[in-house]
Design an enzyme around this catalytic site. Sequence first.
Site, PDB file in Angstrom:
ATOM      1  N   TYR A  67       0.821  -1.231   0.000  1.00  0.00           N
ATOM      2  CA  TYR A  67       0.000   0.000   0.000  1.00  0.00           C
ATOM      3  C   TYR A  67       0.848   1.271   0.000  1.00  0.00           C
ATOM      4  O   TYR A  67       0.570   2.206   0.744  1.00  0.00           O
ATOM      5  CB  TYR A  67      -0.973   0.011   1.199  1.00  0.00           C
ATOM      6  CG  TYR A  67      -1.434  -1.371   1.583  1.00  0.00           C
ATOM      7  CD1 TYR A  67      -2.238  -2.109   0.705  1.00  0.00           C
ATOM      8  CD2 TYR A  67      -1.035  -1.968   2.771  1.00  0.00           C
ATOM      9  CE1 TYR A  67      -2.637  -3.401   1.025  1.00  0.00           C
ATOM     10  CE2 TYR A  67      -1.428  -3.269   3.087  1.00  0.00           C
ATOM     11  CZ  TYR A  67      -2.223  -3.975   2.213  1.00  0.00           C
ATOM     12  OH  TYR A  67      -2.604  -5.259   2.520  1.00  0.00           O
ATOM     13  N   HIS A  68       1.877   1.307  -0.853  1.00  0.00           N
ATOM     14  CA  HIS A  68       2.759   2.479  -0.908  1.00  0.00           C
ATOM     15  C   HIS A  68       2.905   3.046  -2.313  1.00  0.00           C
ATOM     16  O   HIS A  68       4.025   3.213  -2.798  1.00  0.00           O
ATOM     17  CB  HIS A  68       4.155   2.105  -0.386  1.00  0.00           C
ATOM     18  CG  HIS A  68       4.182   1.679   1.048  1.00  0.00           C
ATOM     19  ND1 HIS A  68       5.220   0.927   1.585  1.00  0.00           N
ATOM     20  CD2 HIS A  68       3.310   1.903   2.060  1.00  0.00           C
ATOM     21  CE1 HIS A  68       4.977   0.715   2.866  1.00  0.00           C
ATOM     22  NE2 HIS A  68       3.828   1.292   3.180  1.00  0.00           N
ATOM     23  N   PRO A  69       1.805   3.371  -3.020  1.00  0.00           N
ATOM     24  CA  PRO A  69       1.973   3.906  -4.377  1.00  0.00           C
ATOM     25  C   PRO A  69       2.579   5.318  -4.347  1.00  0.00           C
ATOM     26  O   PRO A  69       2.241   6.120  -3.470  1.00  0.00           O
ATOM     27  CB  PRO A  69       0.533   3.930  -4.915  1.00  0.00           C
ATOM     28  CG  PRO A  69      -0.334   4.048  -3.705  1.00  0.00           C
ATOM     29  CD  PRO A  69       0.380   3.294  -2.622  1.00  0.00           C
TER      30      PRO A  69
END
Length: 542
Positions: free
Chosen positions: A478-480
């Site tokens: 969850y680190h775009p």
Amino acid sequence: MNNKHGASPNDVAEFDYVIVGAGSAGCVLANRLSADGKHSVLLLEAGPKDTNIWIHVPLGYGKLFKEKSVNWMYQTEPEPGLNGRQVFQPRGKVLGGSSSINGLLYVRGQHEDYDRWRQRGNAGWGYDDVLPYFRKAEDQQRGGDKYHGAGGPLPVSDWRHHDPLSEAFVHAAAEVGIPTNPDFNGATQEGAGFFQTTTRRGRRASTARSYLRPALTRGNLHVETSALAQRVLFDGKRASGVVYRQNGQLRTAKARREVLVSSGAYNSPQLLQLSGVGPADLLKQHGIEIVLDAPGVGNDLQDHMQVRIVTRCAQSVTLNDVVNNPVRRVMAGLRYAALRKGPLTIAAGTSGAFFKTSPRLASPDIQIHFLPFSTDKMGEQLHPFSGFTASVCQLRPESRGSLKIKSADPGVPPEIRINYLATETDRRAFIDGIRILRKILAAPALKSYAVGEVDPGAKVVSDDDLLEFCRRTGSTVYHPTSTCRMGNDPLAVVDQRLRVRGIDGLRVVDASVMPDLMSGNTNAPTIMIAEKASDMILENAR
């Protein structure tokens, strides 16, 4: 929320600054830009207020994982490197944005990350330049020092629950030669230890809580929820305002000084493209009038991938045992209600490690998140047996993808392609990372707990089998980032002051401006970016 401008649908309200997105960055901007009372600020948020009870309980992130009311619930397109699977991409759609639904870990990344940004021509973004902003933001439970701040808006705390498994993991890492590190955000990141979290006394400290709430009494700050931005308005090549939809009505907010887009790595490039700032061919395809042909908007998308190893536990000390036992479950709830302690304070990693898969590397390329529970998929039911999880995350993937609108309608989710495992470096890092993690899990300190690997299982040993396991089960951490990245080259979207290149009065302030992915979790760096941006914006205003 303040709704003081009394805009009827046809009214045009005017502000000095219009901020689109009340997430990790937007709430910081709203606080800092309204602080001196000189500027009027409008903060627009597509989602609701942060009243869902699970937002405020640390372990509640599991309940919000697929909660449509506060989550955009995006999906990637089928990923070629993951056997054509689509990967679920939760993003916060609520005051506080993803800081209201994330795993709460406070990790800044490596000093080298920021020095690399500076070396790429982004003056003012080296580690020495950004450290003062990390310190300014922080209210460190352990007190201030050379690396940490005390008294800032953002609480950073140690974990409030004694967990023998998480401790055993740190000892096991030491036994295989990974040194114990009491502070991943201090002099160096390498080593094993406990994660700190953005919590205060056992409650989540989202930016809505830590930055926005204290500012809400200011007469010059206006906050609108359930307000979905449709497009940025332009006078020629100058951003002049934002059209947003609220309660079925279109409204216009004019910006006297600047429009600040803080909608995150997916929604910021989406909004720019919808507004006519993006790749000309894509805009033409959707009948959008071109304001600026900016081929870099939506380009260079990066994300951290994780691969999880599940181990069966010999003792009933895992969260699985608490959740699956009605009495223990009620006791944990009561303990949290009374003391804000116990298993409900678990973040998305209790202990963990940063290490190098090869001595040739200058700094760690793998992060381990250790968790005293296990499940088939994050956000789903815990296993009926005692189990724990340790996940391998490659810190600096080479793979890059893209984000493109699929429609001129702002309500249609964008096309997300990340291209996980597209390069040999990325594939190798996971294979080697899993091998090192297995050594830790087999070390003496975990002997009395670990009784067999459930997934992938003892049969999965060869490089090919390990890679296939990654393709079959790998998912996002969850680190775009990097879809509106900062730089001076033709594909860079913003300059080092985060101004959209080729447009006046428009900045992007969020994780999308990162030139590349940090070596760690992205929330703390995003807050730092917004702190630094606030200073630059106010400097320009003077």
